[in-house]
Design a protein around this motif. Sequence first.
Motif, PDB file in Angstrom:
ATOM      1  N   VAL A 160       0.849  -1.194   0.000  1.00 30.88           N
ATOM      2  CA  VAL A 160       0.000   0.000   0.000  1.00 30.88           C
ATOM      3  C   VAL A 160       0.890   1.251   0.000  1.00 30.88           C
ATOM      4  O   VAL A 160       0.636   2.214  -0.725  1.00 30.88           O
ATOM      5  CB  VAL A 160      -0.975  -0.003   1.203  1.00 30.88           C
ATOM      6  CG1 VAL A 160      -1.717   1.333   1.303  1.00 30.88           C
ATOM      7  CG2 VAL A 160      -1.971  -1.145   1.080  1.00 30.88           C
ATOM      8  N   ALA A 173      -3.586   8.294   4.036  1.00 29.27           N
ATOM      9  CA  ALA A 173      -4.218   7.375   3.076  1.00 29.27           C
ATOM     10  C   ALA A 173      -3.806   5.935   3.383  1.00 29.27           C
ATOM     11  O   ALA A 173      -4.611   4.997   3.291  1.00 29.27           O
ATOM     12  CB  ALA A 173      -3.815   7.735   1.650  1.00 29.27           C
ATOM     13  N   ASP A 232      -8.701  -0.379   7.263  1.00 26.63           N
ATOM     14  CA  ASP A 232      -9.935  -0.922   6.682  1.00 26.63           C
ATOM     15  C   ASP A 232      -9.773  -2.413   6.367  1.00 26.63           C
ATOM     16  O   ASP A 232     -10.646  -3.228   6.697  1.00 26.63           O
ATOM     17  CB  ASP A 232     -10.285  -0.144   5.410  1.00 26.63           C
ATOM     18  CG  ASP A 232     -11.514  -0.705   4.724  1.00 26.63           C
ATOM     19  OD1 ASP A 232     -12.555  -0.797   5.398  1.00 26.63           O
ATOM     20  OD2 ASP A 232     -11.419  -1.080   3.542  1.00 26.63           O
ATOM     21  N   VAL A 233      -8.655  -2.777   5.743  1.00 31.68           N
ATOM     22  CA  VAL A 233      -8.431  -4.192   5.406  1.00 31.68           C
ATOM     23  C   VAL A 233      -8.336  -5.016   6.687  1.00 31.68           C
ATOM     24  O   VAL A 233      -8.964  -6.078   6.803  1.00 31.68           O
ATOM     25  CB  VAL A 233      -7.141  -4.370   4.561  1.00 31.68           C
ATOM     26  CG1 VAL A 233      -6.846  -5.848   4.333  1.00 31.68           C
ATOM     27  CG2 VAL A 233      -7.259  -3.647   3.228  1.00 31.68           C
ATOM     28  N   ARG A 293     -11.706  -5.548   8.309  1.00 32.76           N
ATOM     29  CA  ARG A 293     -12.525  -6.551   7.598  1.00 32.76           C
ATOM     30  C   ARG A 293     -11.999  -7.957   7.829  1.00 32.76           C
ATOM     31  O   ARG A 293     -12.725  -8.934   7.714  1.00 32.76           O
ATOM     32  CB  ARG A 293     -12.579  -6.239   6.102  1.00 32.76           C
ATOM     33  CG  ARG A 293     -13.633  -5.165   5.792  1.00 32.76           C
ATOM     34  CD  ARG A 293     -13.814  -4.961   4.323  1.00 32.76           C
ATOM     35  NE  ARG A 293     -12.590  -4.508   3.696  1.00 32.76           N
ATOM     36  CZ  ARG A 293     -11.950  -5.151   2.731  1.00 32.76           C
ATOM     37  NH1 ARG A 293     -12.442  -6.291   2.264  1.00 32.76           N
ATOM     38  NH2 ARG A 293     -10.857  -4.672   2.226  1.00 32.76           N
ATOM     39  N   LEU A 342       2.430   1.690  -3.504  1.00 35.18           N
ATOM     40  CA  LEU A 342       1.458   2.143  -4.499  1.00 35.18           C
ATOM     41  C   LEU A 342       1.201   3.646  -4.347  1.00 35.18           C
ATOM     42  O   LEU A 342       1.223   4.398  -5.330  1.00 35.18           O
ATOM     43  CB  LEU A 342       0.153   1.354  -4.381  1.00 35.18           C
ATOM     44  CG  LEU A 342      -0.963   1.749  -5.361  1.00 35.18           C
ATOM     45  CD1 LEU A 342      -0.485   1.723  -6.806  1.00 35.18           C
ATOM     46  CD2 LEU A 342      -2.161   0.832  -5.208  1.00 35.18           C
ATOM     47  N   LEU A 343       0.993   4.090  -3.096  1.00 35.74           N
ATOM     48  CA  LEU A 343       0.756   5.523  -2.860  1.00 35.74           C
ATOM     49  C   LEU A 343       1.977   6.346  -3.283  1.00 35.74           C
ATOM     50  O   LEU A 343       1.857   7.407  -3.903  1.00 35.74           O
ATOM     51  CB  LEU A 343       0.448   5.768  -1.377  1.00 35.74           C
ATOM     52  CG  LEU A 343      -0.882   5.210  -0.875  1.00 35.74           C
ATOM     53  CD1 LEU A 343      -0.919   5.202   0.645  1.00 35.74           C
ATOM     54  CD2 LEU A 343      -2.052   6.021  -1.437  1.00 35.74           C
ATOM     55  N   THR A 374      -6.443   2.887   4.533  1.00 36.38           N
ATOM     56  CA  THR A 374      -6.556   1.664   3.737  1.00 36.38           C
ATOM     57  C   THR A 374      -6.212   0.432   4.558  1.00 36.38           C
ATOM     58  O   THR A 374      -6.958  -0.551   4.570  1.00 36.38           O
ATOM     59  CB  THR A 374      -5.601   1.735   2.523  1.00 36.38           C
ATOM     60  OG1 THR A 374      -5.843   2.950   1.844  1.00 36.38           O
ATOM     61  CG2 THR A 374      -5.814   0.570   1.587  1.00 36.38           C
ATOM     62  N   ALA A 381      -4.067  -7.840   0.034  1.00 36.81           N
ATOM     63  CA  ALA A 381      -5.296  -7.495   0.767  1.00 36.81           C
ATOM     64  C   ALA A 381      -6.250  -8.687   0.776  1.00 36.81           C
ATOM     65  O   ALA A 381      -6.853  -9.029   1.800  1.00 36.81           O
ATOM     66  CB  ALA A 381      -5.969  -6.281   0.130  1.00 36.81           C
ATOM     67  N   ARG A 402      -0.555  -2.348  -8.244  1.00 37.68           N
ATOM     68  CA  ARG A 402      -2.000  -2.596  -8.112  1.00 37.68           C
ATOM     69  C   ARG A 402      -2.251  -4.094  -7.957  1.00 37.68           C
ATOM     70  O   ARG A 402      -3.067  -4.520  -7.139  1.00 37.68           O
ATOM     71  CB  ARG A 402      -2.745  -2.086  -9.345  1.00 37.68           C
ATOM     72  CG  ARG A 402      -2.867  -0.594  -9.385  1.00 37.68           C
ATOM     73  CD  ARG A 402      -4.046  -0.163 -10.270  1.00 37.68           C
ATOM     74  NE  ARG A 402      -3.994   1.276 -10.451  1.00 37.68           N
ATOM     75  CZ  ARG A 402      -3.617   1.865 -11.583  1.00 37.68           C
ATOM     76  NH1 ARG A 402      -3.305   1.144 -12.648  1.00 37.68           N
ATOM     77  NH2 ARG A 402      -3.569   3.176 -11.659  1.00 37.68           N
ATOM     78  N   HIS A 410      -0.103  -6.238  -6.785  1.00 35.50           N
ATOM     79  CA  HIS A 410       0.465  -6.675  -5.505  1.00 35.50           C
ATOM     80  C   HIS A 410      -0.481  -6.377  -4.348  1.00 35.50           C
ATOM     81  O   HIS A 410      -0.665  -7.210  -3.458  1.00 35.50           O
ATOM     82  CB  HIS A 410       1.809  -5.977  -5.245  1.00 35.50           C
ATOM     83  CG  HIS A 410       2.827  -6.182  -6.332  1.00 35.50           C
ATOM     84  ND1 HIS A 410       4.029  -5.521  -6.362  1.00 35.50           N
ATOM     85  CD2 HIS A 410       2.818  -6.974  -7.432  1.00 35.50           C
ATOM     86  CE1 HIS A 410       4.709  -5.895  -7.439  1.00 35.50           C
ATOM     87  NE2 HIS A 410       3.991  -6.771  -8.103  1.00 35.50           N
ATOM     88  N   VAL A 411      -1.072  -5.184  -4.372  1.00 31.78           N
ATOM     89  CA  VAL A 411      -1.971  -4.789  -3.282  1.00 31.78           C
ATOM     90  C   VAL A 411      -3.223  -5.669  -3.275  1.00 31.78           C
ATOM     91  O   VAL A 411      -3.671  -6.125  -2.226  1.00 31.78           O
ATOM     92  CB  VAL A 411      -2.352  -3.291  -3.392  1.00 31.78           C
ATOM     93  CG1 VAL A 411      -3.523  -2.952  -2.480  1.00 31.78           C
ATOM     94  CG2 VAL A 411      -1.149  -2.421  -3.051  1.00 31.78           C
ATOM     95  N   ARG A 412      -3.773  -5.921  -4.449  1.00 34.51           N
ATOM     96  CA  ARG A 412      -4.975  -6.761  -4.514  1.00 34.51           C
ATOM     97  C   ARG A 412      -4.664  -8.147  -3.950  1.00 34.51           C
ATOM     98  O   ARG A 412      -5.441  -8.726  -3.213  1.00 34.51           O
ATOM     99  CB  ARG A 412      -5.463  -6.854  -5.960  1.00 34.51           C
ATOM    100  CG  ARG A 412      -6.834  -7.493  -6.064  1.00 34.51           C
ATOM    101  CD  ARG A 412      -7.560  -7.033  -7.296  1.00 34.51           C
ATOM    102  NE  ARG A 412      -6.765  -7.255  -8.481  1.00 34.51           N
ATOM    103  CZ  ARG A 412      -6.815  -6.489  -9.564  1.00 34.51           C
ATOM    104  NH1 ARG A 412      -7.628  -5.454  -9.591  1.00 34.51           N
ATOM    105  NH2 ARG A 412      -6.074  -6.738 -10.606  1.00 34.51           N
TER     106      ARG A 412
END
Lengths: 169, 253
Positions: free
Chosen positions: B107, B199, B206-207, B210, B110-111, B203, B143, B136, B138-140
């Motif tokens: 993350v 940011a 949030d992950v 969840r 990516l930022l 993120t 997460a 993108r 890698h993050v998907r």
Amino acid sequence: MVSAGASSRDEIFAILDEVKDPEVPVLSVVELGIVRDVAVDGSAVTVTITPTYSGCPAMRVIEEEIRAALEARGLSPVRLETVFAPAWTTEWMSADAKRKLAAYGIAPPGRAREESLVSLTRAPVVERVPCPYCGSRDTEVRSEFGSTACKSIAYCRTCAQPFEAFKAI
Amino acid sequence: MASKSEQRAEYLLRLGDDRLVLGHRLSEWCGHAPILEEDIALANIALDLVGQATLLLGRAGTVEGKGRDADALAYLREAVEFRNALLVELPKGDFALTIVRQLFFGVFVLLQAEALQKSTDRDLAGIAAKGVKESRYHVRHSADWVVKLGAGTEESHARTQRGVDDLWRYTGELFLADDVDRAVAAESFGVDPSTLESAWQATVRDVLSRAGLTIPATTYMQRGGREGRHTEHLGHMLAEMQIVARSHPGASW
């Protein structure tokens, strides 16, 4: 045979269209969009290329093959220039190239999306890549990382065939 | 006071070293991952990171102007000369710890890469633009796994929570800005890492929520990597990574 010193840009592109990607041998480096530009000055040629992925191990082989293909036609010196911007995207692949990929057994890339961070960490990818063998859309991506950086691993529930899919990037 | 080019080279080393060290750590999974698809995925991500590192270190060498190329910078520097954050040099741990680290670092990268696309340095901007596309994926990947493991079995949950507990105190360093960061940010060559923190927090939190994972209450943060003060693990890793290049100076194959 292209005579040295009398080559046009189009002729150079035609020669480069015979250089295939070693990892996707059904597509040429031109069709993949790796060749960004060509400049000719007498028998001297400058080819501008862009890597597909930062760590793509095929790039070095591709550079050697481009050089060899041009030198075999008497063109010299051959200079290769690598550019990073704009970043390579599968959007540069032509419809014809996508058909060739499918015929070879690799599902062609869908539309490359510019996803936000939130959608990356939230929505699971439910992209249904059409099976290159039977055309069914009842498929699933098993892993987004495949045998090469540019491919993912997918499976067709209709014909029970695992297959590779070209990542949209 | 460091010159402009020294500051730029230093900044590029930080970017390159983060990716090189983590790329090497990830490659240690090759042949050991829990399932074949993960073996391939982690090796692919490692390849992307090492590829980005090669480009960034190459640029660092050019800006530095002392005749060192990417190989020289990767293979012929001592641990104290490395500028990576401590987070990336820690041993790979179990799969859960590796995946948590991938989320934390992915993350961040990516930022950072999104911001660096606007760099006034054309090469850096181009390298970053390519990196965004790779990051993108890698993050998907990370997460997805963190949620799967955190919300999975009792065992996978416990291990993933342990990964979060062990690694959290290494995340603060990613966002610490010093004179070098501020100088390169002021000339729009680089990005001030502290501007990425909110940011990142939103993120990652949030992950983790969840996934049913909690962030440790401690606010103590480790630091030192950017100044060359590393954990004992980096030296061991470099010994292995550099042995061939150092045993056969100048060899090529």
